[in-house]
Design a protein around this motif. Structure first.
Motif, PDB file in Angstrom:
ATOM      1  N   LEU A  83      51.254  80.873  19.626  1.00  0.00           N
ATOM      2  CA  LEU A  83      51.544  79.446  19.498  1.00  0.00           C
ATOM      3  C   LEU A  83      52.184  79.200  18.137  1.00  0.00           C
ATOM      4  N   PRO A  84      52.954  78.126  17.989  1.00  0.00           N
ATOM      5  CA  PRO A  84      53.694  77.899  16.740  1.00  0.00           C
ATOM      6  C   PRO A  84      52.841  77.563  15.530  1.00  0.00           C
ATOM      7  N   ASP A  85      51.744  76.819  15.716  1.00  0.00           N
ATOM      8  CA  ASP A  85      50.975  76.377  14.554  1.00  0.00           C
ATOM      9  C   ASP A  85      49.838  77.314  14.181  1.00  0.00           C
ATOM     10  N   ARG A  86      49.311  78.042  15.149  1.00  0.00           N
ATOM     11  CA  ARG A  86      48.269  79.034  14.862  1.00  0.00           C
ATOM     12  C   ARG A  86      48.089  79.942  16.066  1.00  0.00           C
ATOM     13  N   SER A  87      47.379  81.037  15.885  1.00  0.00           N
ATOM     14  CA  SER A  87      47.171  81.980  16.976  1.00  0.00           C
ATOM     15  C   SER A  87      46.376  81.333  18.108  1.00  0.00           C
ATOM     16  N   GLY A  88      46.758  81.640  19.340  1.00  0.00           N
ATOM     17  CA  GLY A  88      46.011  81.145  20.490  1.00  0.00           C
ATOM     18  C   GLY A  88      44.580  81.640  20.490  1.00  0.00           C
ATOM     19  N   LEU A  89      44.351  82.821  19.928  1.00  0.00           N
ATOM     20  CA  LEU A  89      42.990  83.352  19.862  1.00  0.00           C
ATOM     21  C   LEU A  89      42.132  82.519  18.907  1.00  0.00           C
ATOM     22  N   GLU A  90      42.741  82.045  17.825  1.00  0.00           N
ATOM     23  CA  GLU A  90      42.011  81.169  16.900  1.00  0.00           C
ATOM     24  C   GLU A  90      41.688  79.835  17.581  1.00  0.00           C
ATOM     25  N   LEU A  91      42.622  79.349  18.396  1.00  0.00           N
ATOM     26  CA  LEU A  91      42.374  78.117  19.152  1.00  0.00           C
ATOM     27  C   LEU A  91      41.198  78.312  20.108  1.00  0.00           C
ATOM     28  N   ILE A  92      41.173  79.453  20.776  1.00  0.00           N
ATOM     29  CA  ILE A  92      40.075  79.745  21.708  1.00  0.00           C
ATOM     30  C   ILE A  92      38.734  79.755  20.970  1.00  0.00           C
ATOM     31  N   LYS A  93      38.716  80.335  19.778  1.00  0.00           N
ATOM     32  CA  LYS A  93      37.484  80.356  18.979  1.00  0.00           C
ATOM     33  C   LYS A  93      37.024  78.939  18.640  1.00  0.00           C
ATOM     34  N   ASP A  94      37.972  78.097  18.229  1.00  0.00           N
ATOM     35  CA  ASP A  94      37.635  76.716  17.874  1.00  0.00           C
ATOM     36  C   ASP A  94      37.087  75.947  19.077  1.00  0.00           C
ATOM     37  N   LEU A  95      37.774  76.093  20.213  1.00  0.00           N
ATOM     38  CA  LEU A  95      37.358  75.358  21.409  1.00  0.00           C
ATOM     39  C   LEU A  95      36.036  75.884  21.969  1.00  0.00           C
ATOM     40  N   ARG A  96      35.768  77.141  21.711  1.00  0.00           N
ATOM     41  CA  ARG A  96      34.490  77.698  22.150  1.00  0.00           C
ATOM     42  C   ARG A  96      33.337  76.993  21.432  1.00  0.00           C
ATOM     43  N   LEU A  97      33.567  76.622  20.168  1.00  0.00           N
ATOM     44  CA  LEU A  97      32.555  75.891  19.412  1.00  0.00           C
ATOM     45  C   LEU A  97      32.470  74.433  19.855  1.00  0.00           C
ATOM     46  N   LEU A  98      33.630  73.822  20.116  1.00  0.00           N
ATOM     47  CA  LEU A  98      33.676  72.421  20.510  1.00  0.00           C
ATOM     48  C   LEU A  98      33.223  72.200  21.950  1.00  0.00           C
ATOM     49  N   ARG A  99      33.624  73.111  22.836  1.00  0.00           N
ATOM     50  CA  ARG A  99      33.295  73.013  24.263  1.00  0.00           C
ATOM     51  C   ARG A  99      32.802  74.372  24.766  1.00  0.00           C
ATOM     52  N   PRO A 100      31.550  74.726  24.452  1.00  0.00           N
ATOM     53  CA  PRO A 100      31.027  76.055  24.794  1.00  0.00           C
ATOM     54  C   PRO A 100      31.110  76.397  26.285  1.00  0.00           C
TER      55      PRO A 100
END
Length: 224
Positions: A65-82
């Motif tokens: 993804l352009p702004d950050r790694s998709g894997l980092e996004l997955i990590k963030d969303l895992r915390l927000l929406r387990p």
């Protein structure tokens, strides 16, 4: 007399920075009987906002993804929406990214070149609580866990961050700084910083040494 209640379609959301890929996913989902298109996002920040506004049944995330790694996004969303099931997608062979994707919190990994039948099966499997990777990858993961190596191993490559690993893979493909910047939608300065961090973690001083090692590593992945 009981009547069977029709099952609601699985609502799918897409995070991909390529318009054609997003539209392709939309058409694929809208033409599937038991799938429904929820929304699409072109980058990580937009995806976080939309998940907060309207959480889908399954979220499909492109690794690059352009702004950050998709894997980092997955990590963030895992915390927000387990409980949100996520599938990582990429043009790269799953041997490179599948275990990283699962470790980040995804429930599956599918290559963009996979047939529509495979994509549909993956969406259903993840929506029902399963894991969606190929049989070959399942065996690799089971072997890793049974031998105690899994993704917890502390080899130098595993120490790279997800974005650094993306840069490392592209170096292994013979791409220069400008090509890496274009592929990841980041600046050449940012690529140089990642290269510097990669060299530090791998204990290398010269850029040429990193390129040689990355190319040899990539060749080794093809033969494994």
């Amino acid at each position: 007399m009981k009547t069977n209640t029709p099952q609601a379609p699985i609502r799918i959301a897409i995070v991909d920075d390529h318009t054609m890929m997003r539209e392709g996913w939309r058409l694929f989902i809208e033409n599937a009987e038991d799938l429904a298109f929820a929304w699409m996002a072109g980058d990580a920040s937009e995806a976080v906002r939309k998940v907060d506004e309207d959480t889908p049944d399954v979220l499909v995330v492109d690794i690059s993804l352009p702004d950050r790694s998709g894997l980092e996004l997955i990590k963030d969303l895992r915390l927000l929406r387990p409980k949100l099931p996520m599938i990582a997608i990429s043009m790269h062979d799953e041997k490179l990214y599948a275990q990283r994707a699962l470790k980040a919190g995804a429930r599956g990994y599918v290559m963009k070149s996979a047939p529509q039948k495979v994509l549909e099966q993956a969406l259903h499997r993840v929506a029902s609580g399963g894991i969606a990777v190929s049989e070959e990858m399942s065996e690799e993961i089971l072997k890793a866990f049974s031998s105690g190596n899994a993704t917890e191993s502390k080899d130098s490559i595993s120490e790279l961050s997800d974005r650094e690993f993306e840069v490392f893979v592209l170096i292994g493909q013979g791409k220069n700084t400008g090509q890496i910047a274009e592929a990841l939608r980041i600046s050449t300065k940012t690529v140089d910083v990642h290269k510097m961090n990669i060299r530090a973690k791998l204990g290398m001083n010269e850029t040429g040494e990193l390129a040689y090692f990355a190319i040899r590593w990539a060749e080794g992945q093809k033969t494994n």
